[in-house]
Design a protein around this motif. Structure first.
Motif, PDB file in Angstrom:
ATOM      1  N   GLU A  59       0.831  -1.200   0.000  1.00 38.31           N
ATOM      2  CA  GLU A  59       0.000   0.000   0.000  1.00 38.31           C
ATOM      3  C   GLU A  59       0.863   1.246   0.000  1.00 38.31           C
ATOM      4  O   GLU A  59       1.824   1.365   0.753  1.00 38.31           O
TER       5      GLU A  59
ATOM      6  N   ARG B  24      -5.694  -2.990  -3.008  1.00 40.28           N
ATOM      7  CA  ARG B  24      -6.816  -3.420  -3.856  1.00 40.28           C
ATOM      8  C   ARG B  24      -6.732  -2.757  -5.232  1.00 40.28           C
ATOM      9  O   ARG B  24      -6.925  -3.416  -6.264  1.00 40.28           O
TER      10      ARG B  24
ATOM     11  N   LEU C 164     -10.142 -10.740  -5.707  1.00 46.77           N
ATOM     12  CA  LEU C 164     -11.258 -11.187  -4.866  1.00 46.77           C
ATOM     13  C   LEU C 164     -10.877 -11.080  -3.392  1.00 46.77           C
ATOM     14  O   LEU C 164     -11.667 -10.617  -2.565  1.00 46.77           O
ATOM     15  N   GLU C 165      -9.656 -11.487  -3.073  1.00 49.56           N
ATOM     16  CA  GLU C 165      -9.236 -11.447  -1.672  1.00 49.56           C
ATOM     17  C   GLU C 165      -9.046 -10.022  -1.170  1.00 49.56           C
ATOM     18  O   GLU C 165      -9.144  -9.778   0.032  1.00 49.56           O
ATOM     19  N   LYS C 166      -8.775  -9.102  -2.065  1.00 51.66           N
ATOM     20  CA  LYS C 166      -8.633  -7.709  -1.639  1.00 51.66           C
ATOM     21  C   LYS C 166      -9.987  -7.007  -1.571  1.00 51.66           C
ATOM     22  O   LYS C 166     -10.063  -5.823  -1.237  1.00 51.66           O
ATOM     23  N   GLY C 167     -11.043  -7.728  -1.957  1.00 60.19           N
ATOM     24  CA  GLY C 167     -12.384  -7.179  -1.794  1.00 60.19           C
ATOM     25  C   GLY C 167     -12.985  -6.567  -3.040  1.00 60.19           C
ATOM     26  O   GLY C 167     -14.031  -5.932  -2.965  1.00 60.19           O
ATOM     27  N   SER C 168     -12.356  -6.756  -4.192  1.00 60.80           N
ATOM     28  CA  SER C 168     -12.967  -6.254  -5.419  1.00 60.80           C
ATOM     29  C   SER C 168     -14.124  -7.154  -5.834  1.00 60.80           C
ATOM     30  O   SER C 168     -14.092  -8.363  -5.603  1.00 60.80           O
ATOM     31  N   THR C 169     -15.104  -6.557  -6.469  1.00 58.75           N
ATOM     32  CA  THR C 169     -16.244  -7.331  -6.949  1.00 58.75           C
ATOM     33  C   THR C 169     -15.973  -7.768  -8.387  1.00 58.75           C
ATOM     34  O   THR C 169     -15.153  -7.153  -9.098  1.00 58.75           O
ATOM     35  N   PRO C 170     -16.673  -8.802  -8.874  1.00 58.62           N
ATOM     36  CA  PRO C 170     -16.535  -9.197 -10.278  1.00 58.62           C
ATOM     37  C   PRO C 170     -16.855  -8.040 -11.235  1.00 58.62           C
ATOM     38  O   PRO C 170     -16.243  -7.942 -12.303  1.00 58.62           O
ATOM     39  N   GLU C 171     -17.763  -7.166 -10.845  1.00 59.83           N
ATOM     40  CA  GLU C 171     -18.082  -6.017 -11.697  1.00 59.83           C
ATOM     41  C   GLU C 171     -16.859  -5.102 -11.843  1.00 59.83           C
ATOM     42  O   GLU C 171     -16.522  -4.655 -12.951  1.00 59.83           O
ATOM     43  N   GLN C 172     -16.208  -4.824 -10.717  1.00 57.23           N
ATOM     44  CA  GLN C 172     -15.014  -3.970 -10.762  1.00 57.23           C
ATOM     45  C   GLN C 172     -13.898  -4.635 -11.559  1.00 57.23           C
ATOM     46  O   GLN C 172     -13.195  -3.974 -12.333  1.00 57.23           O
TER      47      GLN C 172
END
Lengths: 110, 347
Positions: A37, A43, A70-78
């Motif tokens: 970071e 992310r 996915l593990e960092k919290g992004s959605t499939p849309e993003q």
């Protein structure tokens, strides 16, 4: 079936350090620092990596950074939007070279 | 339409012995016993009980694909009044500060409100593990007001701020009902700093991968839920999916089981052992049997090594410093930043 790409080969990535340990150490140090970071979140960096993975069409990177996103919290849309960004730049990069084509046409044509 | 539970579809994994055998048969790089020992916990033992977790039964109005309880509308196991009374008498005889009520959907239990009232009257902090959609059912519409009146901490499940992901895990229509429920809790003051009404969200990954960094995700979630739906909450808890019941079925059916377990083992974090929830929790099943945690409960791994087996036999002294029953599934609580019913266990 024999293919050039094998999913299990990703786990053998570290073998690239066997003949060049110092270069491998420097690569890993730099690589890990890149994804820490900073001005961008982890992310956001993973989304960039996912887009680049598609641009360079690296199947190992696509699998790895799909999981990371996915593990960092992004959605499939993003994630899908990130791939579209990569695809748009690839498509645009091809298209903008059309100007070179046009210039050469002009040079050769009467 | 609700997913049939493993139990009622007569799936082989409905048998907890089959689940344990499935996990035991996997070739893993190390045992959890060895891993815990390497972190200085040989054997792994409890410290003082901080949380009495009462699982009042397996009935639920939802049937989520990842549920480690195998809960659902078709389950009939619920805690009897005698067991509930024994839990509360045990609580009142102890100085355990917190009661964690879970299920299933715990609010479906006819004695749920009595348990809350009595635990609060005993001066204990109460947490309700709420699936949110329960509050949208006509007979439970006043539940948020009740919880607010008794200052109950609400720990609500919402795997994603994406509708598609949430519904993929929890069922069609769950996302819209969950957002409506969160708005109702917000109207009552839940999720507002300083109100004293705590509303925490729990996110489990929607698939065979680990949860992200809790603090970073919390910031994203607060921004996105506020921006998209005007919803606010206090804390986000990230919880690793455990290879138990329906998530075990998913891992097995999707061909992800070995890779997921390898990932959990490879991600073992020695620093997460100290804060394992089993070290400070006593879990009681619907039938009064005792467990070191809710996950052990769902694998039928009761308290052992000389500790009492039921709430009727339990005293705080007899459960002190007991040796914890462990297995391969325990790697789920020590992977990465650690995982517990209260989210990550390390920073």
């Amino acid at each position: 079936m024999d293919t050039y790409y094998h999913p299990k080969d990703l786990a053998r990535f570290a073998e690239m350090g066997e003949e060049a340990p110092e270069l491998w150490r420097k690569f890993l140090e730099w690589y890990n620092a890149v994804f820490r970071e900073g001005a961008l979140t982890e992310r956001e960096k993973a989304l960039i990596a996912l887009g680049v993975a598609h641009a360079v069409q690296c199947p190992y990177c696509i699998d790895a950074y799909t999981t990371t996103c996915l593990e960092k919290g992004s959605t499939p849309e993003q994630m899908t939007e990130a791939v579209h960004v990569a695809a748009a730049i690839r498509g645009g990069a091809s298209l903008v070279h059309g100007v070179q084509m046009r210039s050469h046409v002009d040079k050769l044509s009467m | 339409m609700a997913l049939l539970t493993l139990a009622n579809s007569r799936h082989p994994l409905a048998d907890t012995a089959t689940q344990r055998a499935t996990l035991a048969a996997l070739p893993l790089a190390r045992s959890f016993e060895d891993a815990a020992a390497s972190a200085g916990h040989d054997p792994l033992r409890t410290s003082a009980i901080q949380i009495l977790q009462i699982n009042v039964g397996k009935r639920c109005n939802q049937a989520c694909h990842h549920c480690h309880v195998d809960a659902g509308p078709d389950r009939t196991e619920v805690m009897t009044p005698e067991v509930a009374d024994a839990c509360l008498r045990f609580l009142e005889s102890s100085d355990i500060p917190t009661v964690d009520i879970t299920g299933g959907a715990p609010e479906l239990h006819p004695l749920f409100r009595d348990i809350v009232r009595r635990a609060r009257a005993a001066g204990r902090h109460v947490m309700d593990r709420c699936n949110l959609t329960i509050t949208r059912l006509p007979n439970y519409a006043d539940l948020p007001e009740f919880l607010a009146e008794y200052r109950v901490e609400v720990i609500a499940s919402l795997p994603s701020f994406s509708e598609r992901q949430t519904n993929a895990q929890r069922g069609d229509g769950v996302f819209a009902d969950s957002i409506a429920a969160l708005r109702r809790f917000n109207e009552l003051g839940y999720g507002t700093d300083g109100s004293g009404l705590l509303l925490h969200l729990v996110t489990n990954p929607v698939g065979a991968f680990l949860p992200g960094a809790q603090a970073a995700l919390e910031a994203d979630w607060k921004r996105e839920l506020q921006r998209r739906f005007g919803v606010r909450f206090n804390r986000l808890y990230t919880i690793t999916n455990m290879p138990i019941s329906r998530f075990l079925q998913f891992l097995s059916d999707s061909g992800n089981l070995q890779a997921y377990m390898d990932r959990l083992v490879a991600s073992f974090n020695p620093a997460a052992v100290e804060g394992l929830m089993c070290r400070t929790t006593l879990s009681v099943g619907w039938d009064g049997r005792l467990y070191d945690c809710d996950f052990n409960q769902m694998l039928d791994l009761g308290t052992a090594n000389g500790a009492p087996q039921t709430i009727f036999d339990a005293t705080p002294e007899s459960l002190a410093s007991r040796r914890i029953v462990i297995g391969p599934h325990c790697f789920g609580c020590t992977a990465g930043a650690g995982s517990s019913c209260g989210g990550a266990t390390t920073t």
